[in-house]
Design an enzyme around this catalytic site. Structure first.
Site, mmCIF file in Angstrom:
data_model
loop_
_atom_site.group_PDB
_atom_site.id
_atom_site.type_symbol
_atom_site.label_atom_id
_atom_site.label_comp_id
_atom_site.label_asym_id
_atom_site.label_seq_id
_atom_site.Cartn_x
_atom_site.Cartn_y
_atom_site.Cartn_z
ATOM 1 N N HIS A 2 5.167 -19.883 -20.291
ATOM 2 C CA HIS A 2 3.782 -20.143 -20.931
ATOM 3 C C HIS A 2 3.208 -18.705 -21.222
ATOM 4 C CE1 HIS A 2 4.025 -23.956 -18.725
ATOM 5 N NE2 HIS A 2 4.058 -24.409 -20.081
ATOM 6 N N GLY A 10 8.619 -22.093 -27.188
ATOM 7 C CA GLY A 10 9.849 -21.509 -26.451
ATOM 8 C C GLY A 10 11.068 -21.977 -26.480
ATOM 9 N N ASP A 37 12.977 -24.955 -25.156
ATOM 10 C CA ASP A 37 13.329 -26.232 -25.790
ATOM 11 C C ASP A 37 13.644 -25.997 -27.302
ATOM 12 O OD1 ASP A 37 11.656 -28.113 -23.728
ATOM 13 O OD2 ASP A 37 10.449 -26.295 -23.786
HETATM 14 P P1 AMP Z 1 5.356 -27.161 -22.003
HETATM 15 O O1 AMP Z 1 4.038 -27.013 -21.327
HETATM 16 O O2 AMP Z 1 6.301 -27.515 -21.102
HETATM 17 O O3 AMP Z 1 5.054 -28.184 -23.252
HETATM 18 O O4 AMP Z 1 5.642 -25.883 -22.852
HETATM 19 C C1 AMP Z 1 4.808 -25.275 -23.532
HETATM 20 C C2 AMP Z 1 5.539 -24.252 -24.386
HETATM 21 O O5 AMP Z 1 6.107 -23.276 -23.475
HETATM 22 C C3 AMP Z 1 6.726 -24.890 -25.202
HETATM 23 O O6 AMP Z 1 6.928 -24.123 -26.456
HETATM 24 C C4 AMP Z 1 7.980 -24.565 -24.371
HETATM 25 O O7 AMP Z 1 9.096 -24.321 -24.860
HETATM 26 C C5 AMP Z 1 7.642 -23.299 -23.605
HETATM 27 N N1 AMP Z 1 8.361 -22.643 -22.412
HETATM 28 C C6 AMP Z 1 8.316 -23.650 -21.299
HETATM 29 N N2 AMP Z 1 9.290 -23.155 -20.451
HETATM 30 C C7 AMP Z 1 9.460 -21.788 -21.002
HETATM 31 C C8 AMP Z 1 10.511 -20.806 -20.409
HETATM 32 N N3 AMP Z 1 10.935 -20.780 -19.245
HETATM 33 N N4 AMP Z 1 10.542 -19.641 -21.325
HETATM 34 C C9 AMP Z 1 9.613 -19.469 -22.659
HETATM 35 N N5 AMP Z 1 8.846 -20.648 -23.074
HETATM 36 C C10 AMP Z 1 9.004 -21.775 -22.231
#
Ligand code: AMP
Length: 277
Positions: A34, A144, A147
């Site tokens: 994040h 990210g 996903d």
């Molecule tokens: P989430 O809180 O899981 O919905 O993730 C929020 C954003 O962070 C989304 O765009 C995810 O793809 C990105 N994200 C989650 N894990 C990672 C990671 N390991 N590396 C890069 N981006 C990430």
């Protein structure tokens, strides 16, 4: 740093921000993945808005919405350190009033892989991101590559709705042993945490075989499956080698190809991917 909980205030504050406005949508419980999105947004825009909203509509009825990890105080402290300008933290009732009917459907790209395993997931994702884009009106939005299919779904939604926002995909941040960072990694016990390295090992295997000249996608899938099946705690949902734009499964690997997989380690479902080429 302003912390805003209502749509009305967020809309008003948006127009006071210096442009371009960079936006990072999240479900909170931050890790370095994040924070890398926030840093990228900070580097590229005079104003940065981050949303923290655990979106109920992207969770299936048997999924972990209630138990999804949350720690807003820690998240806010990290955003403050990262020099975020505005944090948007609406309630579920604020985003989805009782008469809500603004569902956003995305076509083919949402149907396979994660969409096939998690019916309704991308409808929930596309809907909440469309709502957030409408409220925040970002110039650039950061997602990210972890996903990867979500990035394609959002890009499709942007084209379908003629939005002017630029979608930026940010590389996956990994633990030293290769495990992709994820809020759900906190569900893993120590033994499962060790077993979870099999996801990235199988992706690296495909990458190596491909670099050595293997272009038969089915051979690559079989090698990945065989490696994962040796791990007793792993239960494979899918292993895919697909066109990185259309997500059509490939017979012969042509670049860019998206190698992606979903594997349950114990009761925790993990996903990861790499791009060949
Ligand atoms: P989430 O809180 O899981 O919905 O993730 C929020 C954003 O962070 C989304 O765009 C995810 O793809 C990105 N994200 C989650 N894990 C990672 C990671 N390991 N590396 C890069 N981006 C990430």
């Amino acid at each position: 740093m302003k912390v805003i909980e209502t749509i009305d205030v967020m809309r008003r504050v948006r127009w006071e921000l210096a442009e371009p406005v960079g936006f990072v949508p999240t479900m909170g419980y931050f890790h370095e993945g994040h924070l890398s999105l926030v840093r990228r947004a900070r580097a590229e825009n005079p104003s940065v808005v981050v949303s923290i909203f655990v979106n109920p509509t992207q969770f299936g009825p048997q999924e972990d919405f209630d138990s999804y990890p949350r720690d807003p105080q820690r998240d806010l402290a990290l955003l403050e350190k990262g020099k975020t300008d505005v944090v948007f933290m609406p309630s579920v009732a604020e985003m989805y009033p009782p008469q809500f009917n603004g569902w956003v459907e995305v076509g083919k790209v949402a149907e396979r892989l994660e969409g096939a395993s998690r019916p309704g997931h991308f409808r929930g994702v596309a809907t909440v991101v469309a709502l957030l884009f409408d409220i925040i009106q970002p110039d650039k939005a950061y997602f990210g590559q972890k996903d990867a299919q979500q990035v394609l779904v959002i890009k499709q939604m942007v084209v379908d709705r003629n939005l002017s926002v630029e979608i930026v995909a940010v590389p996956t941040v990994r633990e030293p042993d290769g495990l992709a960072m994820s809020s759900r990694n906190t569900y893993l016990n120590p033994q499962e945490r060790r077993a979870a390295t099999v996801l990235y090992k199988s992706l690296t295997l495909a990458q190596q075989l491909w670099a050595q000249g293997e272009k038969n996608a089915e051979h690559l899938r079989q090698e990945m499956l065989a490696l994962i099946q040796k791990q007793p705690l792993a239960d494979i949902d899918y292993v895919s080698i697909a066109d990185a734009e259309t997500l059509d499964e490939l017979d012969a690997v042509k670049s860019p190809a998206l190698v992606s997989l979903a594997v349950k380690i114990g009761t925790t479902r993990l996903i990861d991917n790499i791009v060949l080429g």
